[in-house]
Motif scaffolding. Sequence first.
Motif, PDB file in Angstrom:
ATOM      1  N   SER A  36       8.988  14.237  60.451  1.00 20.44           N
ATOM      2  CA  SER A  36       8.354  13.866  59.190  1.00 20.44           C
ATOM      3  C   SER A  36       8.236  12.355  59.116  1.00 20.44           C
ATOM      4  O   SER A  36       9.145  11.620  59.537  1.00 20.44           O
ATOM      5  N   LEU A  37       7.108  11.868  58.574  1.00 19.62           N
ATOM      6  CA  LEU A  37       6.937  10.434  58.402  1.00 19.62           C
ATOM      7  C   LEU A  37       7.854   9.880  57.322  1.00 19.62           C
ATOM      8  O   LEU A  37       8.041   8.659  57.227  1.00 19.62           O
ATOM      9  N   ASP A  38       8.415  10.742  56.498  1.00 21.72           N
ATOM     10  CA  ASP A  38       9.297  10.290  55.424  1.00 21.72           C
ATOM     11  C   ASP A  38      10.712   9.991  55.915  1.00 21.72           C
ATOM     12  O   ASP A  38      11.548   9.508  55.147  1.00 21.72           O
TER      13      ASP A  38
ATOM     14  N   ARG B 216      -0.152   4.998  53.998  1.00 23.93           N
ATOM     15  CA  ARG B 216       0.389   6.100  54.785  1.00 23.93           C
ATOM     16  C   ARG B 216      -0.653   6.645  55.756  1.00 23.93           C
ATOM     17  O   ARG B 216      -0.354   6.945  56.908  1.00 23.93           O
ATOM     18  N   SER B 217      -1.911   6.758  55.290  1.00 20.48           N
ATOM     19  CA  SER B 217      -2.975   7.327  56.112  1.00 20.48           C
ATOM     20  C   SER B 217      -3.235   6.471  57.348  1.00 20.48           C
ATOM     21  O   SER B 217      -3.316   6.995  58.470  1.00 20.48           O
ATOM     22  N   GLN B 218      -3.351   5.152  57.175  1.00 22.09           N
ATOM     23  CA  GLN B 218      -3.642   4.292  58.315  1.00 22.09           C
ATOM     24  C   GLN B 218      -2.463   4.219  59.270  1.00 22.09           C
ATOM     25  O   GLN B 218      -2.638   4.205  60.491  1.00 22.09           O
ATOM     26  N   ALA B 219      -1.264   4.183  58.709  1.00 15.07           N
ATOM     27  CA  ALA B 219      -0.077   4.171  59.568  1.00 15.07           C
ATOM     28  C   ALA B 219       0.010   5.465  60.368  1.00 15.07           C
ATOM     29  O   ALA B 219       0.291   5.449  61.576  1.00 15.07           O
TER      30      ALA B 219
ATOM     31  N   PRO C 168       6.302   4.955  57.713  1.00 16.99           N
ATOM     32  CA  PRO C 168       5.113   4.206  57.297  1.00 16.99           C
ATOM     33  C   PRO C 168       5.452   2.855  56.689  1.00 16.99           C
ATOM     34  O   PRO C 168       4.730   1.870  56.907  1.00 16.99           O
ATOM     35  N   MET C 169       6.537   2.769  55.920  1.00 18.07           N
ATOM     36  CA  MET C 169       6.897   1.493  55.302  1.00 18.07           C
ATOM     37  C   MET C 169       7.289   0.459  56.360  1.00 18.07           C
ATOM     38  O   MET C 169       7.006  -0.731  56.213  1.00 18.07           O
ATOM     39  N   ASN C 170       7.916   0.898  57.435  1.00 20.59           N
ATOM     40  CA  ASN C 170       8.209  -0.006  58.536  1.00 20.59           C
ATOM     41  C   ASN C 170       6.938  -0.420  59.262  1.00 20.59           C
ATOM     42  O   ASN C 170       6.778  -1.580  59.650  1.00 20.59           O
ATOM     43  N   ALA C 171       6.021   0.526  59.419  1.00 23.23           N
ATOM     44  CA  ALA C 171       4.787   0.238  60.165  1.00 23.23           C
ATOM     45  C   ALA C 171       3.894  -0.761  59.439  1.00 23.23           C
ATOM     46  O   ALA C 171       3.187  -1.551  60.068  1.00 23.23           O
ATOM     47  N   THR C 172       3.915  -0.759  58.116  1.00 23.63           N
ATOM     48  CA  THR C 172       2.989  -1.594  57.347  1.00 23.63           C
ATOM     49  C   THR C 172       3.637  -2.856  56.781  1.00 23.63           C
ATOM     50  O   THR C 172       3.005  -3.598  56.031  1.00 23.63           O
ATOM     51  N   ALA C 173       4.894  -3.130  57.157  1.00 28.31           N
ATOM     52  CA  ALA C 173       5.650  -4.217  56.527  1.00 28.31           C
ATOM     53  C   ALA C 173       5.009  -5.588  56.705  1.00 28.31           C
ATOM     54  O   ALA C 173       5.184  -6.470  55.866  1.00 28.31           O
TER      55      ALA C 173
ATOM     56  N   SER D 169      -3.855  -3.998  45.891  1.00 36.06           N
ATOM     57  CA  SER D 169      -4.935  -4.466  45.022  1.00 36.06           C
ATOM     58  C   SER D 169      -4.334  -4.765  43.658  1.00 36.06           C
ATOM     59  O   SER D 169      -3.622  -3.928  43.090  1.00 36.06           O
ATOM     60  N   ALA D 170      -4.615  -5.975  43.139  1.00 36.78           N
ATOM     61  CA  ALA D 170      -4.109  -6.405  41.831  1.00 36.78           C
ATOM     62  C   ALA D 170      -2.583  -6.268  41.749  1.00 36.78           C
ATOM     63  O   ALA D 170      -2.035  -5.938  40.699  1.00 36.78           O
ATOM     64  N   GLY D 171      -1.937  -6.480  42.870  1.00 38.50           N
ATOM     65  CA  GLY D 171      -0.487  -6.439  42.892  1.00 38.50           C
ATOM     66  C   GLY D 171       0.111  -5.065  43.058  1.00 38.50           C
ATOM     67  O   GLY D 171       1.335  -4.920  43.057  1.00 38.50           O
ATOM     68  N   PHE D 172      -0.743  -4.036  43.219  1.00 30.50           N
ATOM     69  CA  PHE D 172      -0.238  -2.666  43.387  1.00 30.50           C
ATOM     70  C   PHE D 172      -0.512  -2.187  44.807  1.00 30.50           C
ATOM     71  O   PHE D 172      -1.597  -2.412  45.362  1.00 30.50           O
ATOM     72  N   LEU D 173       0.466  -1.508  45.364  1.00 31.58           N
ATOM     73  CA  LEU D 173       0.355  -1.011  46.733  1.00 31.58           C
ATOM     74  C   LEU D 173      -0.327   0.347  46.742  1.00 31.58           C
ATOM     75  O   LEU D 173       0.054   1.255  46.001  1.00 31.58           O
ATOM     76  N   ALA D 174      -1.363   0.474  47.588  1.00 31.33           N
ATOM     77  CA  ALA D 174      -2.085   1.742  47.729  1.00 31.33           C
ATOM     78  C   ALA D 174      -1.338   2.599  48.744  1.00 31.33           C
ATOM     79  O   ALA D 174      -1.640   2.580  49.944  1.00 31.33           O
ATOM     80  N   ARG D 175      -0.362   3.343  48.268  1.00 31.56           N
ATOM     81  CA  ARG D 175       0.528   4.103  49.154  1.00 31.56           C
ATOM     82  C   ARG D 175      -0.227   5.124  50.002  1.00 31.56           C
ATOM     83  O   ARG D 175       0.091   5.326  51.175  1.00 31.56           O
ATOM     84  N   ARG D 176      -1.201   5.782  49.404  1.00 32.66           N
ATOM     85  CA  ARG D 176      -1.917   6.824  50.157  1.00 32.66           C
ATOM     86  C   ARG D 176      -2.676   6.210  51.337  1.00 32.66           C
ATOM     87  O   ARG D 176      -2.651   6.733  52.451  1.00 32.66           O
ATOM     88  N   ARG D 177      -3.350   5.078  51.099  1.00 34.10           N
ATOM     89  CA  ARG D 177      -4.088   4.420  52.177  1.00 34.10           C
ATOM     90  C   ARG D 177      -3.116   3.841  53.206  1.00 34.10           C
ATOM     91  O   ARG D 177      -3.360   3.902  54.412  1.00 34.10           O
TER      92      ARG D 177
END
Length: 492
Positions: A383-385, A367-370, A344-349, A357-365
Amino acid sequence: MALLETHDLTRRFPGVVALRAVNFTARAGEVHAVCGANGAGKSTLMNVLSGTIAPSSGSVLVNGEKVNFITPAEARSAGIAIVYQEFSSIPELTVADNIYLGQEFRKGFGVVDHKRASSEAHTLMERFRIDLDPDAVVGTLGVADRQLLELARALSNDAQVLILDEPTGVLSLSEQRNLFEVIRTLRDRGMLILYISHRLEEIFEIADTVSIMRDGELVATREKGSLDRKELVRLMTGHEVSDTEAIVDPLASGKTVLTIDGITSDDSRILIAEGEILGLAGLVGAGRTSIARRLAGLRPRTGLTVQLKGKPLPSDIAGVLKAGLVYLTEDRKQDGIFGPLSIPMNATAAALDHFSSAGFLARRRERSQAATLLEQLRLVASSLDMPITSLSGGNQQKVLFARALLAQPKVLICDEPTRGVDVAAREDIYRLLRDLSKRGVAIIMISSELDELIAMCHRIAIVRQGVVHSVVANEDLDEHKLVLAATGSDAA
């Protein structure tokens, strides 16, 4: 007696069994194709045979003798050479020094004899009709020439077995024909060629025998004459897959999204409309990728003026991406993947601002979209991990494709988007490109497969020597005319 055998070969990784009791047999003097969808286990099998990884259980036999390779050097000593889909050459060294890396020629006091290496490399490449300068620095070579270097490097040993992993992905038609002649010559000399490719037409042209893998198992081995395309696809996927070619949807009249000046031979302007798929066709080395990288801000745009929706396109990479132009690279290992990071981190890079939002990454969202998009692309992963490097080359390509789509492009440049991708996933990519086109995304598509360009593009730009010489409507072209145009033939 078989030249190469495996008995109950099994390889386990954390959370996944990549090979399940594979019993594989191949003979000297044949081209033996190994087919399967992405993640089927082909690369793992080849890595075991070439000494890159050790099996968890089972055995490998060469000429009836059991072998236990600890390193690739041991496999090479036993006569097994491999040409990987991804490059392993060192950019700072010359072609000759790369060919003989680890087996350098020496002169007095142990000094490396570069002159002899150059001479030996010249003889080797002349023998196998490989057109490379032995003294050229590898970092200055294009992708196609680096592929040829990998082949020359493998042939520098007296191999009994040559493993070729997607060898034609970046080769022109003439280079493919030359490679096939080399392969036939090697086969006729008694060498075993293990040939891995997703291009089914290549399998039916070059292979004598075909082994099909699925989910880590060897499901069938057939003589080529007993197979047709439909049966091969069914064995690879486990189900029937539509064999119809992608056909581009008619282009609705749309507004101009991308304007390019300074790139044509007659100084005319190229306009690309919303929803249009423009193909870039040309021989390897014609300059298609150079054009794409200039547009994407990866190379200087000297003499080039670009506007996106009427506004000048920034010249820096970040500015280009923010403006809405996304580039999907052809060289995923060098320019695409972040090896240690998760899928997921590669997919959303390229789209982190969409998930923060406000400088914080919404990890759940994130991961879900990826995960949703990767499911559509039929990613094969336990595993996506997992780090992206644990995936097969084709599945890495799917993750990069997901990255491009998650960046929500106004213009998407796809450089060989289906390279190393299996039949089923190729259909998914075609569908996604058509869906993007319907939503108004302008697409520039580079492909070495002419039938793919004709099936997918509204217009095709003919590139020679880094310049667009003509732009032709799809209905005015067939493969023959496209080849003539790409070579600059008067008959075109």
